[in-house]
Design an enzyme around this catalytic site. Sequence first.
Site, PDB file in Angstrom:
ATOM      1  N   LYS A  11       0.850  -1.210   0.000  1.00 14.80           N
ATOM      2  CA  LYS A  11       0.000   0.000   0.000  1.00 14.80           C
ATOM      3  C   LYS A  11       0.884   1.258   0.000  1.00 14.80           C
ATOM      4  O   LYS A  11       1.963   1.234  -0.595  1.00 14.80           O
ATOM      5  CB  LYS A  11      -0.986  -0.055   1.175  1.00 14.80           C
ATOM      6  CG  LYS A  11      -1.797  -1.368   1.166  1.00 14.80           C
ATOM      7  CD  LYS A  11      -2.932  -1.395   2.141  1.00 14.80           C
ATOM      8  CE  LYS A  11      -3.630  -2.756   2.051  1.00 14.80           C
ATOM      9  NZ  LYS A  11      -4.818  -2.851   2.894  1.00 14.80           N
ATOM     10  N   GLU A 165     -11.028 -10.571  -0.540  1.00 17.45           N
ATOM     11  CA  GLU A 165     -10.694  -9.722   0.599  1.00 17.45           C
ATOM     12  C   GLU A 165     -11.968  -9.077   1.143  1.00 17.45           C
ATOM     13  O   GLU A 165     -12.411  -8.048   0.623  1.00 17.45           O
ATOM     14  CB  GLU A 165      -9.716  -8.627   0.171  1.00 17.45           C
ATOM     15  CG  GLU A 165      -8.395  -9.153  -0.352  1.00 17.45           C
ATOM     16  CD  GLU A 165      -7.269  -8.142  -0.177  1.00 17.45           C
ATOM     17  OE1 GLU A 165      -6.258  -8.507   0.416  1.00 17.45           O
ATOM     18  OE2 GLU A 165      -7.418  -6.989  -0.611  1.00 17.45           O
TER      19      GLU A 165
HETATM   20  P1  13P Z   1      -4.359  -6.206   5.963  1.00 15.00           P
HETATM   21  O1  13P Z   1      -3.561  -7.483   5.900  1.00 15.00           O
HETATM   22  O2  13P Z   1      -3.584  -5.059   6.542  1.00 15.00           O
HETATM   23  O3  13P Z   1      -5.701  -6.415   6.607  1.00 15.00           O
HETATM   24  O4  13P Z   1      -4.645  -5.771   4.435  1.00 15.00           O
HETATM   25  C1  13P Z   1      -5.186  -6.693   3.559  1.00 15.00           C
HETATM   26  C2  13P Z   1      -5.137  -6.139   2.202  1.00 15.00           C
HETATM   27  O5  13P Z   1      -5.850  -5.204   1.876  1.00 15.00           O
HETATM   28  C3  13P Z   1      -4.182  -6.717   1.246  1.00 15.00           C
HETATM   29  O6  13P Z   1      -4.415  -6.264  -0.036  1.00 15.00           O
END
Ligand code: 13P
Length: 249
Positions: A11, A165
Amino acid sequence: MRTPYVAGNWKMNLDRRAARDLAVAVRDHAVSGVDVGLFPALVHLDEVTRATAGSHVRVGGQNCSDEQEGAFTGEVSARMLKDIGATVALVGHSERRHVYGESDEFIARKVRRALEDGLEVMLCVGETIEERRDGRTEAVCQAQLTAGLEGLDHAALARVSVAYEPVWAIGTGETASPEQAGAVHSYLRGVLSGAFGDEVGAAMRILYGGSVKPTNAAELMAVPDIDGALVGGASLRPELFLPIIDAAS
Ligand code: 13P
């Protein structure tokens, strides 16, 4: 048999030095029988593709344009990603859908563009907490999946993986249970088989994402239809991410 796939979505985190160090740690971690991917921020892609060149680590963009080239200020094309050594694009992440308002149609155009211009695609789908409470999890995920993959032939589909997700589990510390995730994964595999045939349904990898950690990775990935993990927060620290890779093997 589907090869497990564990990918880190960094991210909008890290600086260049930290991105490089993390990429080197992942590169140097011995793995057997697991595909490993990293999705750094765009400005760190060059650094990370250099650091991992020639290794087992595949590197991708967190997003890519639906257009091939031209006057699209601020956008980055699939060709540009490929040119600097990326091999995959993450498309349709829930933060793109919900924070930036990307529609199923727009996401489908990105999927096609990325595949046509030589990248693999990881297509993300998932329901919000309201949609789950309303009993619409399957309908929402089915719609996102079929819209994203509409019209692709088998050769293109062979270069696609899916990440389920659930939006309510992303960055919240709340993880779908293996039963909850497994039910959606099985459902999505059925959707793929129905839309594209059993061969595609059996071959396509479906990863789970949403608060995956070393403490829950093994039990999630032990579910037959869960083929790996797309990891956010825990992918930023080698001491958390490397055990998740190990849990997949
Ligand atoms: P987290 O593992 O921080 O919950 O994020 C998941 C995600 O959005 C992976 O693309």
